[in-house]
Design a protein around this motif. Sequence first.
Motif: not given
Length: 247
Positions: A62-63, A75-78, A80-81, A85-86
Amino acid sequence: VTPAISTDTQREHLASLPLRDKRFSVARRWVECNNLPPGAPGDIEEFLHRQMNEEVNSLECSAKSLADFPDSDWEMQLFLARQSWDESRHAVAFRLLYESRDGVLGATPILNFQYEIISGFTTLLERLIIQNRSFEAGGLDAIERGIDENASDPDLIQLYDSQLADEILHVRFANDWIRRHCAKKPVTVLTLGRTYAAAVRLFNDVMGPEGVAGVAAAPALSRVEAGFTQAEIEASAPPSRDGSGSR
Ligand SMILES: [Fe+2]
Ligand SMILES: [Fe+2]
């Protein structure tokens, strides 16, 4: 590094492997791992160790997508970030549980097939189809089975419960995004089928018949929450992202 995947027609999809420090022995195929029979001493610990690394693979994928597609919408970048983190929290949770049971990092081989397969695809659509809609959806099934099979292990159940809540969101976001993509551009359906078939072939090449034999069907309740239709649930036989294969 010699690719684990031998299917010549899919070789172009393969990326290089992620680095691991010298404590870890990286297997290329499922049969090279310590595949203990369910219930054998050390079986759960081996799973925790391998799954810890699977979560690191998810983080790395994901990173990498976040870094590789800087022009994707906000929205997509948020998303993936958030997913990165998850996945990092999941890796830490598996590590802590493993070490609480006297597990030693690097004690048993790990697999990096997720990163190898996913990061070898060059579009965000393909990566979401494989990582989120295929491997992580298979992970939902594996977690449901894990909850059913480990009722006497409250620490593991607690870990599974919190992980499942995150993974449902990961799969659901990708499902919604891919569905919108298909509505806007119907030819995407062909990409979906082609990419999914490639993922199954690549996955089966790593797992081999031994790694996928005897996998019990899951109730797939989480797949409903993750946005799959009943017809999709019935039609799918997705590859599991659970590196322990037959667990
Ligand atoms: Fe995860
Ligand atoms: Fe995830």
